[in-house]
Design an enzyme around this catalytic site. Structure first.
Site, PDB file in Angstrom:
ATOM      1  CB  SER A   1       0.901   7.065   4.333  1.00  0.00           C
ATOM      2  OG  SER A   1       0.155   6.308   4.608  1.00  0.00           O
TER       3      SER A   1
ATOM      4  CB  SER B   1       2.329  -3.044   4.958  1.00  0.00           C
ATOM      5  OG  SER B   1       2.563  -2.043   6.244  1.00  0.00           O
TER       6      SER B   1
ATOM      7  CD  GLN C   1      -2.803   1.117   2.545  1.00  0.00           C
ATOM      8  OE1 GLN C   1      -2.213   1.020   3.318  1.00  0.00           O
ATOM      9  NE2 GLN C   1      -4.155   1.364   2.109  1.00  0.00           N
ATOM     10  N   GLY C   2       0.757   1.593  -1.415  1.00  0.00           N
ATOM     11  CA  GLY C   2       1.364   3.216  -1.114  1.00  0.00           C
ATOM     12  C   GLY C   2       0.698   4.100  -0.747  1.00  0.00           C
TER      13      GLY C   2
ATOM     14  CD  GLU D   1      -6.073   0.131   6.043  1.00  0.00           C
ATOM     15  OE1 GLU D   1      -6.746   1.712   6.180  1.00  0.00           O
ATOM     16  OE2 GLU D   1      -5.396   0.279   5.836  1.00  0.00           O
TER      17      GLU D   1
END
Lengths: 377, 307
Positions: free
Chosen positions: A124, A156, A121-122, A239
């Site tokens: 933040s 992550s 997941q990109g 999420e």
């Protein structure tokens, strides 16, 4: 109000339980908590086994009630958690299923289900933090590609991922929530540098990511250009709404193990500790009921979880920390033994009130979007 | 599995809410406070006619509904701060005591509050409930009863000897009390949120300040977790689950009233604001049937027996 399952659903449960009993012993030995390549291999092996047995799509296309049964039974049986497949199965997958084109669904979804491809997941960025929409990574259109430059953080599984769900800014003039676009970026594209970050638990499960003129085909954009914030809200609803559901069952199992340990070492005789365990039992039982409530509600409204997910996430993240703090009370000085699973879990539980939207952000969401209180800081 | 209210259940909930809004609005509530919380006999009979007490009696003479429906009805009573020994009279009706189902008589309970009896002076009879057994006594049989100055202006109290429960409480009594707590928690949350939208300080509604917002958000979270627990316990009728529901509903009601008082600021500390009435009643109910310590022990026992 009905909490009973149909004969068909009970049949699904019985077959799954039987399959788990046969299949779990065939899994290879679990890798150590810090061995991420080993864990990718282990997690994807498990995903492949699920796929071959016909349980691959249970997170997306199955009726929500069946998904609940799946999560309940796999957790009770002590099956591996989704692990490295987390983002693909629970964030990017459902988002592509809901928002992607037919070609995109055909390209990306089967490999996730088979365990062939892992996503990260990109979202933040270093200077954005909880103010996710203030992200600055830029994507400039050049023919059939976007050229992406910037940096991401808290990514992550970046080291072991094949694809990244990436948020980029495609219009720097627009208000900050408007100029964002949701892209699928291949992690082997030139210009990507991944630098692991070590967590306070000693693990390198997430990373910083530097993007230097990385080319992403326009065809790999999910949703319209500059409409990425809306697509992101879909991802975040999954999420917060469903990604933690299985963990509640796991926490109830842990609580049972904790009670057994407390009885074995005599700490059960301490009424303060015993009542604390009792309160946690009430808490996790209620959280499971709240899950059933939320799932039934989403079934009525058509699949995408509602913002009730924020209510759940808020309470759950704090309950999980309380659970492992209580585990430390039961363990006594052994709680400093890093090889005890509860010690590692206690450390990782510290991230729960921060990741996926801090508790403070969740309270703002509950206050503004459910209770209708005015925006303001 | 469809863990949502049915259309009939929603209609019942709305019906009770409308009855209480019309018959026990703010003026009636404050009049009840001025009368020391004394039971309004006319209202009691209207509740009886509406099926409040006979809800779970078989359709011959009753309404023929179950515990989930009773929970919805008592939640609305808690929301409206309706006074009187509602749970005790409901249980008396379930036990077939004459005059309970139709609301012509008022029954209180001596074994729910460890020696203190609510509404002793304005009840027709006192029921001792030990597990599934019931014993009826009359005020004249209890000359030793002494009036206590009650902290809750809506619940007059007497002290009588021998009120200590000897057996585990009836599960339905525990759950219906939890349902009243849930209604109170929901009401104080709504009240605090409304006040936070209306009240302005520093040039803006106080609900725009994060510190206030977060108090309100936590109130909702506690209420919704308690709601899931109470409704599920009504469906399963599992005693450990009911004990857990009481624990969480007590907390939601007490913390909710305290946070509401905080949001109201100085106004919250006055007699005029209704929030103290919710808090005092929530404190009292938290002591009824099952205390937090007892509920926690029951939950711990459930955990240990599952090993």
């Amino acid at each position: 109000m009905d909490l009973t399952y149909t004969a068909e659903e009970e049949d699904f449960r019985a077959r799954l339980r039987e399959w788990l009993a046969v299949s779990l012993p065939k899994l290879p030995a679990k890798p150590g908590p810090l061995d991420w390549p080993g864990r990718r291999a282990y997690d994807t092996t498990w995903q492949r086994m699920l796929y071959d047995a016909g349980y691959g799509e249970v997170h997306w296309d199955a009726p929500p009630t069946q998904r609940l049964i799946f999560l309940e039974e796999t957790e009770l049986a002590g099956a591996p958690y989704v692990g490295a497949n987390f983002v693909g199965l629970l964030h990017a997958g459902p988002t592509i299923a809901a928002e992607g084109t037919a070609e995109q669904r055909a390209r990306w979804l089967p490999p996730v289900l088979r365990g062939d491809e892992v996503w990260c997941q990109g979202f933040s960025e270093p200077d954005a933090g909880s103010d996710l929409a203030s992200l600055r990574t830029r994507a400039v259109r050049d023919g059939d590609s976007y050229v992406v430059t910037g940096s991401k953080i808290w990514t992550s599984h970046a080291e072991v991922a094949d694809w990244c769900e990436l948020l980029v800014r495609t219009d720097t003039e627009a208000p900050k929530h408007r100029g964002i676009t949701w892209l699928a970026m291949p992690m082997d594209a030139p210009g990507i540098t991944v630098r692991p970050l070590r967590t306070l638990a000693g693990s390198a499960e997430f990373a910083e990511m530097f993007l230097d003129e990385v080319r992403v085909p326009v065809a790999d954009r999910v949703g319209r250009e500059n409409d990425g914030w809306r697509v992101t809200m879909v991802t975040l609803s999954f999420e917060r709404g469903t990604a933690f559901v299985g963990e509640v069952v796991a926490c109830r199992r842990t609580l049972g193990e904790l009670a057994a340990a407390a009885r074995a070492n005599g700490t059960w005789d301490d009424p303060v500790l015993r009542r604390r365990l009792g309160r946690l039992n009430a808490e996790f039982r209620a959280l499971w009921r709240l899950t059933q409530w939320n799932v039934s509600e989403s079934q009525m409204t058509g699949g995408v979880p509602g913002i009730g997910g924020s209510v759940f996430k808020l309470r759950y993240s704090h309950a999980r920390q309380e659970l492992y703090d209580t585990a430390a009370e039961v363990l006594g000085p052994d709680a400093f033994d890093l090889d005890r699973e509860w010690t590692a879990d206690r450390l990782s539980s510290l991230s729960y009130t921060i990741a996926a939207g801090t508790s403070q952000i969740q309270r703002n969401i509950v206050a503004e979007r459910i209770l209708g209180l005015p925006k303001g800081r | 599995m469809d863990f949502q209210l049915t259309d009939d259940q929603r209609a019942l909930q709305r019906g009770v809410w409308e009855l209480l809004a019309g018959r026990f609005g703010r003026d009636a509530l404050r009049a009840a406070v001025d009368h020391g919380g004394k039971v309004d006999r006319k209202l009691w009979r209207e509740l009886g006619e509406a099926g409040f007490f006979s809800l779970r009696l078989p359709e011959e003479g009753g309404v023929g509904l179950g515990l989930p429906e009773a929970v919805l009805v008592f939640e609305e009573a808690g929301r409206a701060l309706l006074n009187g020994p509602l749970v005790a009279t409901h249980l008396a009706a379930c036990g077939g005591l004459p005059g309970a189902a139709d609301g012509t008589r008022v029954f209180t309970c001596a074994t729910q509050l460890r020696g203190l009896v609510p509404h002793f002076a304005d009840s027709d009879a006192v029921v001792d409930i030990h597990g599934t057994s019931m014993r009826v006594r009359y005020p004249k049989d209890l000359p030793s009863a002494r009036s206590v100055r009650s902290m809750d202006p809506l619940t007059p109290l007497h002290r009588i000897p021998g009120g200590t429960p000897k057996a585990p409480p009836r599960p339905d009594a525990v759950l219906l009390t939890a349902a009243e707590q849930l209604g109170s928690a929901a009401r104080t949350t709504e009240t605090a949120v409304q006040y936070a939208k209306d009240r302005r300080q520093f040039g803006q509604p106080i609900g725009g300040f994060q510190a206030v917002k977060h108090l309100c958000a936590q109130m909702l979270v506690r209420t919704e977790v308690a709601r899931a627990a109470v409704y599920a316990a009504a469906v399963t009728e599992d005693f450990a689950e009911i004990a857990g529901a009481k624990l969480l509903a007590d907390e939601a009601a007490v913390r909710g009233a305290r946070d509401c008082l905080q949001v109201y600021g100085g106004m919250g500390f006055t007699w005029e604001a209704d929030v103290h009435l919710h808090l005092k009643r929530a404190w009292l109910r938290a002591q009824m049937w099952l205390t937090a310590a007892e509920a926690e022990e029951i939950q711990a026992e459930a955990l240990a027996s599952a090993l």
